[in-house]
Design a protein around this motif. Structure first.
Motif, PDB file in Angstrom:
ATOM      1  N   LEU B  91       0.849  -1.196   0.000  1.00 53.64           N
ATOM      2  CA  LEU B  91       0.000   0.000   0.000  1.00 53.64           C
ATOM      3  C   LEU B  91       0.886   1.249   0.000  1.00 53.64           C
ATOM      4  CD1 LEU B  91      -3.061   1.002   0.661  1.00 53.64           C
ATOM      5  CD2 LEU B  91      -2.108   1.392   2.928  1.00 53.64           C
ATOM      6  N   GLY B  92       0.679   2.133  -0.981  1.00 53.21           N
ATOM      7  CA  GLY B  92       1.443   3.400  -1.018  1.00 53.21           C
ATOM      8  C   GLY B  92       2.930   3.224  -1.244  1.00 53.21           C
ATOM      9  N   ALA B  93       3.325   2.112  -1.851  1.00 54.52           N
ATOM     10  CA  ALA B  93       4.748   1.934  -2.152  1.00 54.52           C
ATOM     11  C   ALA B  93       5.203   2.995  -3.152  1.00 54.52           C
ATOM     12  CB  ALA B  93       4.982   0.554  -2.735  1.00 54.52           C
ATOM     13  N   TYR B  94       6.391   3.487  -2.989  1.00 54.69           N
ATOM     14  CA  TYR B  94       6.994   4.521  -3.863  1.00 54.69           C
ATOM     15  C   TYR B  94       6.157   5.819  -3.898  1.00 54.69           C
ATOM     16  CZ  TYR B  94       9.441   0.402  -5.738  1.00 54.69           C
ATOM     17  OH  TYR B  94      10.159  -0.757  -5.893  1.00 54.69           O
ATOM     18  N   MET B  95       5.281   6.000  -2.930  1.00 58.10           N
ATOM     19  CA  MET B  95       4.400   7.179  -2.892  1.00 58.10           C
ATOM     20  C   MET B  95       5.221   8.458  -2.743  1.00 58.10           C
ATOM     21  SD  MET B  95       1.477   7.359  -0.043  1.00 58.10           S
ATOM     22  CE  MET B  95       0.545   8.820   0.339  1.00 58.10           C
ATOM     23  N   LYS B  96       4.756   9.528  -3.405  1.00 62.76           N
ATOM     24  CA  LYS B  96       5.494  10.796  -3.335  1.00 62.76           C
ATOM     25  C   LYS B  96       4.683  11.897  -2.667  1.00 62.76           C
ATOM     26  CE  LYS B  96       8.203   9.932  -7.511  1.00 62.76           C
ATOM     27  NZ  LYS B  96       7.479   8.754  -8.027  1.00 62.76           N
ATOM     28  N   GLY B  97       3.351  11.749  -2.678  1.00 61.46           N
ATOM     29  CA  GLY B  97       2.533  12.780  -2.062  1.00 61.46           C
ATOM     30  C   GLY B  97       1.094  12.321  -1.959  1.00 61.46           C
ATOM     31  N   GLY B  98       0.259  13.160  -1.298  1.00 59.13           N
ATOM     32  CA  GLY B  98      -1.128  12.780  -1.108  1.00 59.13           C
ATOM     33  C   GLY B  98      -1.310  12.027   0.206  1.00 59.13           C
ATOM     34  N   THR B  99      -2.530  11.496   0.377  1.00 57.64           N
ATOM     35  CA  THR B  99      -2.876  10.857   1.651  1.00 57.64           C
ATOM     36  C   THR B  99      -3.570   9.526   1.402  1.00 57.64           C
ATOM     37  OG1 THR B  99      -3.326  13.061   2.505  1.00 57.64           O
ATOM     38  CG2 THR B  99      -4.111  11.236   3.840  1.00 57.64           C
ATOM     39  N   ILE B 100      -3.233   8.534   2.207  1.00 59.45           N
ATOM     40  CA  ILE B 100      -3.963   7.274   2.184  1.00 59.45           C
ATOM     41  C   ILE B 100      -4.467   7.003   3.604  1.00 59.45           C
ATOM     42  CG2 ILE B 100      -3.843   4.776   1.776  1.00 59.45           C
ATOM     43  CD1 ILE B 100      -1.607   5.231  -0.201  1.00 59.45           C
ATOM     44  N   ASP B 101      -5.746   6.715   3.722  1.00 58.72           N
ATOM     45  CA  ASP B 101      -6.333   6.358   5.017  1.00 58.72           C
ATOM     46  C   ASP B 101      -6.908   4.961   4.929  1.00 58.72           C
ATOM     47  OD1 ASP B 101      -6.404   8.392   7.086  1.00 58.72           O
ATOM     48  OD2 ASP B 101      -7.289   9.640   5.494  1.00 58.72           O
ATOM     49  N   VAL B 102      -6.524   4.105   5.859  1.00 63.68           N
ATOM     50  CA  VAL B 102      -7.089   2.763   5.881  1.00 63.68           C
ATOM     51  C   VAL B 102      -7.770   2.582   7.230  1.00 63.68           C
ATOM     52  CG1 VAL B 102      -6.548   0.296   5.807  1.00 63.68           C
ATOM     53  CG2 VAL B 102      -5.287   1.892   4.360  1.00 63.68           C
ATOM     54  N   SER B 103      -9.036   2.143   7.224  1.00 63.77           N
ATOM     55  CA  SER B 103      -9.719   2.008   8.510  1.00 63.77           C
ATOM     56  C   SER B 103      -9.361   0.687   9.183  1.00 63.77           C
ATOM     57  CB  SER B 103     -11.235   2.106   8.315  1.00 63.77           C
ATOM     58  OG  SER B 103     -11.667   0.982   7.566  1.00 63.77           O
ATOM     59  N   GLY B 104      -9.074  -0.338   8.394  1.00 58.48           N
ATOM     60  CA  GLY B 104      -8.752  -1.637   8.973  1.00 58.48           C
ATOM     61  C   GLY B 104      -7.260  -1.881   9.059  1.00 58.48           C
ATOM     62  N   ASN B 105      -6.891  -3.141   8.800  1.00 59.03           N
ATOM     63  CA  ASN B 105      -5.467  -3.512   8.857  1.00 59.03           C
ATOM     64  C   ASN B 105      -4.836  -3.385   7.479  1.00 59.03           C
ATOM     65  OD1 ASN B 105      -5.920  -4.278  11.538  1.00 59.03           O
ATOM     66  ND2 ASN B 105      -6.489  -6.365  10.913  1.00 59.03           N
ATOM     67  N   ALA B 106      -3.505  -3.282   7.458  1.00 59.84           N
ATOM     68  CA  ALA B 106      -2.776  -3.285   6.187  1.00 59.84           C
ATOM     69  C   ALA B 106      -1.752  -4.402   6.246  1.00 59.84           C
ATOM     70  CB  ALA B 106      -2.084  -1.948   5.963  1.00 59.84           C
ATOM     71  N   ALA B 107      -1.474  -5.018   5.086  1.00 63.37           N
ATOM     72  CA  ALA B 107      -0.508  -6.107   5.029  1.00 63.37           C
ATOM     73  C   ALA B 107       0.921  -5.551   4.957  1.00 63.37           C
ATOM     74  CB  ALA B 107      -0.815  -6.993   3.821  1.00 63.37           C
ATOM     75  N   ASP B 108       1.871  -6.387   4.582  1.00 63.68           N
ATOM     76  CA  ASP B 108       3.289  -5.999   4.589  1.00 63.68           C
ATOM     77  C   ASP B 108       3.608  -4.872   3.598  1.00 63.68           C
ATOM     78  OD1 ASP B 108       3.526  -8.103   6.324  1.00 63.68           O
ATOM     79  OD2 ASP B 108       4.456  -9.455   4.888  1.00 63.68           O
ATOM     80  N   TRP B 109       4.756  -4.258   3.816  1.00 61.48           N
ATOM     81  CA  TRP B 109       5.325  -3.270   2.908  1.00 61.48           C
ATOM     82  C   TRP B 109       4.456  -2.015   2.735  1.00 61.48           C
ATOM     83  CZ3 TRP B 109      10.239  -4.284   1.814  1.00 61.48           C
ATOM     84  CH2 TRP B 109      10.672  -5.616   1.749  1.00 61.48           C
ATOM     85  N   VAL B 110       3.825  -1.546   3.807  1.00 58.85           N
ATOM     86  CA  VAL B 110       3.126  -0.260   3.738  1.00 58.85           C
ATOM     87  C   VAL B 110       4.175   0.828   3.484  1.00 58.85           C
ATOM     88  CG1 VAL B 110       1.886   1.464   5.095  1.00 58.85           C
ATOM     89  CG2 VAL B 110       1.273  -0.960   5.283  1.00 58.85           C
ATOM     90  N   GLY B 111       3.966   1.634   2.451  1.00 57.93           N
ATOM     91  CA  GLY B 111       4.882   2.762   2.172  1.00 57.93           C
ATOM     92  C   GLY B 111       6.307   2.341   1.864  1.00 57.93           C
ATOM     93  N   GLY B 112       6.486   1.193   1.224  1.00 60.66           N
ATOM     94  CA  GLY B 112       7.843   0.751   0.871  1.00 60.66           C
ATOM     95  C   GLY B 112       8.520   1.757  -0.036  1.00 60.66           C
ATOM     96  N   GLU B 113       9.688   2.240   0.367  1.00 58.69           N
ATOM     97  CA  GLU B 113      10.474   3.205  -0.422  1.00 58.69           C
ATOM     98  C   GLU B 113       9.681   4.465  -0.773  1.00 58.69           C
ATOM     99  OE1 GLU B 113      12.874   1.526  -3.570  1.00 58.69           O
ATOM    100  OE2 GLU B 113      13.464  -0.181  -2.341  1.00 58.69           O
ATOM    101  N   MET B 114       8.744   4.876   0.084  1.00 55.88           N
ATOM    102  CA  MET B 114       8.010   6.121  -0.201  1.00 55.88           C
ATOM    103  C   MET B 114       8.924   7.322   0.020  1.00 55.88           C
ATOM    104  SD  MET B 114       5.472   6.441   3.111  1.00 55.88           S
ATOM    105  CE  MET B 114       4.680   7.993   2.728  1.00 55.88           C
ATOM    106  N   SER B 115       8.574   8.449  -0.629  1.00 51.55           N
ATOM    107  CA  SER B 115       9.405   9.632  -0.430  1.00 51.55           C
ATOM    108  C   SER B 115       8.600  10.858  -0.003  1.00 51.55           C
ATOM    109  CB  SER B 115      10.193   9.935  -1.702  1.00 51.55           C
ATOM    110  OG  SER B 115       9.311  10.045  -2.793  1.00 51.55           O
TER     111      SER B 115
END
Lengths: 543, 271
Positions: B91-115
């Motif tokens: 979720l949101g890997a390599y993300m550069k901007g903006g917003t992510i909202d998750v109400s429940g759980n998230a799996a592995d690699w949230v925001g991997g290499e985000m900037s």
């Protein structure tokens, strides 16, 4: 049967330099004429016709390359993807392409023959299996010999004749084509944490064997065995400032023998430290030009991402210490070793800028294109699919000068590239990419378009943008079949493997068997690669 | 706003990097429905899996349990994604901007290499939050990841900049080979900060430390006031008042450098 008509043909081996003439193909070979019905015609008007490319020095299969692939998943994420289709296997390109993709990419560039330049005998079986999965191109292997302890022990004892028998047996065991010497003595010394920097000093662990002795002995052995390709040598002190003296000394040792100097760019530096590193390409070229017994490949670098992989373990450890990047080190029992360090060549870096210039300077200062060949020591200097960038630099002096001007000001004082006016002609490009390396490898059916040659043909759209022209051939034929059309793979054929069978005394096995039982983890009977592991073997008897 | 409602859980993970404001912002309704995505090796259409409402918007809402939908918001630079439910890997890997909202759980690699940008997870997250992908030298290089629950292994592995804040506890190796940035934890299991070169790891509860971290001093860094103020807006509170206690500062990892710091909150003993 096939006729390629209307194209300007560059077949320098047969003295044809851009004449409009037909090239005829029958049964996978070039023939003088084809007649009758059922002759397909390829209209090559406005195109140039080259013999298929031959890469004299590349690393496309084997344990070391696999180690490099495994160590750099970050490069593979960015690599070109080959999606599985009815014709193509899945794979990825990038800096260390996968096996099938290697075949597709070479063919896509107009190359039809490649020489894998460093195969340890212990991993030869695996190398052949990977080469079997590298389609389209024909292949050959150079077998690593200059740090093989069985051979070095015999040289220590002064048993030259027996050493020759062992070398011949080992080449056949590996199903190799040529003999490669990497940092002679240095890799054996690396097992003691040392290197072999001075050619006249005994190698660590030996009292009489020196790098000089190894070089001279192997050159003589290869000569005696009458192998089609001369000793393929990677000199000591690769990459080190001031290594020009070692390279010249090595070349002097080789006087009287034929030899191929690998990736010469990495061996042509002056200065006494990284801060004073300078190009000695002119000095090297001067000596080289006067010694027709030698051939060489450029080993040019291009700026960007690469992975350095070499049997030269001590150098790789130094490179790791310089960069702080990842480092892999492999030990191959009594035979050799290998080091892997991912590396980024930067135009802003003084050392890299000099290296970039040296590769091009050698290609421009060595007068005879029949003796210097285009390589990047793939994947060390750059990936083979970037060859067209180098061709562009060689053919266009203004473009080259523009690039030279972008180098750091300090670098300009240490190179001569800016002063060189030479521009390669299309004919010369055909020599350094195909005719020359084919001749150096002793492949009489490659690198030309005369009757009897393999019908390996690359046809390019004539284009003043040489990079674009050579990056996307209009057609590529392998063995008379159209394998690439407009940049896309049309047909996948299997390549062959060239192997030599040097003559040796069968009794040498009685000498080797007990040594194997004592020193190797593998049993003697399991050691030689079985013939059936090699697909499409093309065996040449020697000696 | 564009609303995507999951029809049914795919049996194998769905590669949905197209679910991003950057892709959707200019697409008409029918174009959104036809956006390609890979289910295993087969290429399918977005509307094979989702009911689509709305068009041409940078504001996306995803309804249903998309725990098997991977790469949502990959490389996004703007806009907003809300996931009402669980989210899948990367979720949101390599993300550069903006917003992510998750109400429940998230799996592995949230925001991997985000900037850049902000990711908020209402539940728990898996491992490798803000981490470097295998082989890469650098993980997260900026932005903020906030997790209300717990997280898994290797949180912030090789991160260089940015903030990761986890209210709950995390598993082994938070800040592995970290090069910079800040990780705030509600506790951790083993080997926190192993091989860290620089950066700050702050734990609000006592944690076991590697022997290569040396106690330095007790203090209340002034930069924390700023961080606390910033995170307070997002509903995260970090203690920082001298009256409440102090941080024990440990320096390490001595195996590679002494420039990293682990701060462990020690409340003032109530008298």
């Amino acid at each position: 049967m096939l006729r390629i008509t209307g194209g300007r043909v560059y077949d320098p081996a047969n003295g044809i330099h851009g004449e409009v003439k037909d090239v005829c193909i029958s049964d996978g070979r070039i023939v003088a004429e084809v007649e009758g019905t059922g002759v397909r015609t390829i209209d090559a008007s406005g195109m140039v016709v080259f013999p298929g490319g031959v890469d004299v020095h590349t690393h496309v299969a084997g344990a070391a390359l696999n180690f490099a692939r495994a160590m750099t998943p970050e490069n593979q994420r960015e690599a070109v993807k080959f999606i599985h289709s009815p014709e193509l296997r899945a794979g990825i390109g990038g800096i260390t392409p996968t096996t099938f993709a290697t075949g597709y990419l070479y063919a896509g560039l107009g190359y039809t023959t490649v020489n894998e330049a460093a195969v340890p005998i212990l991993s030869a079986r695996h190398t052949h299996e990977e080469l079997r999965d590298t389609p389209i191109v024909d292949k050959s292997c150079c077998v690593l010999m200059a740090n093989n302890e069985l051979v070095l022990d015999l040289l220590e004892e002064g048993e030259t004749e027996r050493a020759k028998q062992v070398v011949a047996w080992l080449i056949w065991a590996a199903k190799g084509y040529g003999v490669k010497a990497v940092n002679p003595g240095g890799v054996a010394a690396w097992k003691w944490g040392k290197d072999a920097k001075i050619l006249s000093e005994p190698v660590e662990g030996y009292s009489k064997v020196t790098p000089a002795k190894i070089i001279a002995s192997l050159a003589a052995i290869v000569n005696d065995l009458q192998l089609p390709h001369p000793l393929h040598i990677h000199c000591n002190n690769l990459g080190a400032p001031g290594n020009i003296s070692t390279t010249l000394e090595t070349m002097k040792l080789l006087e009287g023998y034929r030899a191929h100097m690998a990736h010469l760019q990495f061996h042509a530096y002056g200065g006494d430290g990284w801060n004073s590193l300078r190009s000695e390409a002119a000095t090297l070229a001067e000596y080289f030009n006067a010694h027709p017994n030698l051939t060489a490949d450029a080993g040019a670098i291009l700026f960007g991402n690469s992975v350095t992989i070499t049997a030269d373990g001590p150098w790789q450890h130094l490179l790791y210490q310089l960069t702080g990047h990842k480092w892999g080190n492999l030990d191959v029992e009594n035979e050799t070793g290998c080091g892997i360090v991912p590396y980024v060549y930067k135009g802003s870096n003084l050392v890299n800028a000099v290296q970039w210039a040296v590769g091009l300077e050698l290609l421009l200062l060595i007068n005879d294109p029949w003796r210097i060949f285009l390589t990047t020591d793939h994947p060390n200097g750059a990936c083979f699919w970037r060859y067209p960038e180098i061709i562009h630099l060689l053919m266009d002096v203004d473009f080259r000068r523009e690039r030279v001007r972008k180098l750091p000001a300090k670098a300009l004082k240490r190179i001569v590239l800016g002063d060189l006016d030479r521009e390669y002609t299309l004919s010369e490009i055909a020599v350094i990419t195909s005719a020359g390396p084919a001749r150096a490898l002793g492949l009489s059916r490659k690198g030309h378009l005369g009757p009897g040659a393999d019908a390996d043909v690359a046809i390019y759209n004539e284009n003043p943008d040489r990079e674009l022209m050579f990056r996307y051939p209009r057609y590529v034929l392998k063995g008379g079949q159209v394998v690439v059309e407009e940049g896309a793979i049309r047909k996948v054929v299997d390549g062959r493997e060239f192997i030599v069978h040097p003559s040796f005394d069968e009794n040498i096995e009685e000498y080797l068997r007990p040594l194997f039982e004592q020193y190797y983890t593998m049993s003697f009977d399991n050691y030689p690669v079985e013939m059936h592991r090699v697909e499409g073997a093309d065996i040449r008897e020697c000696g | 706003m564009i609303t995507l409602t999951l029809k049914e859980q795919p049996r194998v993970p769905l590669e949905a990097e197209a679910i991003s404001p950057d892709v959707m912002a200019k697409l008409r309704h029918d174009e959104i429905r036809a956006v390609p995505m890979f289910l295993g090796k087969r290429q399918r259409r977005l509307d094979d899996f989702f009911e689509v409402e709305g068009e041409a918007s940078e504001d996306l809402e995803i309804r249903g349990d998309v725990g098997k939908v991977k790469w949502i918001g990959r490389g996004m630079t703007r806009g907003r994604i809300r996931v009402a439910g669980n989210a899948g890997m990367h979720l949101g890997a390599y993300m550069k901007g903006g917003t992510i909202d998750v109400s429940g759980n998230a799996a592995d690699w949230v925001g991997g290499e985000m900037s850049g940008g902000l990711i908020r997870i209402g539940g728990n997250a898996g491992g490798q939050v803000g981490a470097a992908y295998r082989g890469s030298l650098t993980g997260m290089q900026g932005g903020t990841i906030l997790i209300e629950g717990s997280a898994g292994l290797e949180v912030g592995m090789r991160m260089k900049r940015g903030i990761i804040a986890v209210k709950g506890s995390v598993r082994d190796f938070p800040g592995l080979q970290m090069k910079g940035g800040t990780i705030i934890l509600g506790g951790a299991e083993l080997r926190t900060g192993a091989w860290m070169i620089r950066g700050t790891i702050l734990s609000l509860r006592p944690i076991p430390l590697l022997p290569t971290f040396a106690y330095n001093c007790n203090y209340n860094p002034s930069f924390l006031r700023l961080y606390a103020k910033h995170l307070q807006i997002q509903g995260f509170s970090i203690p920082h008042e001298e009256g409440d206690g102090a941080y024990l500062l440990y320096s390490g990892d001595a195996a590679v450098s002494q420039k990293g710091e682990i701060l462990i909150w020690q409340p003032r003993a109530s008298s």
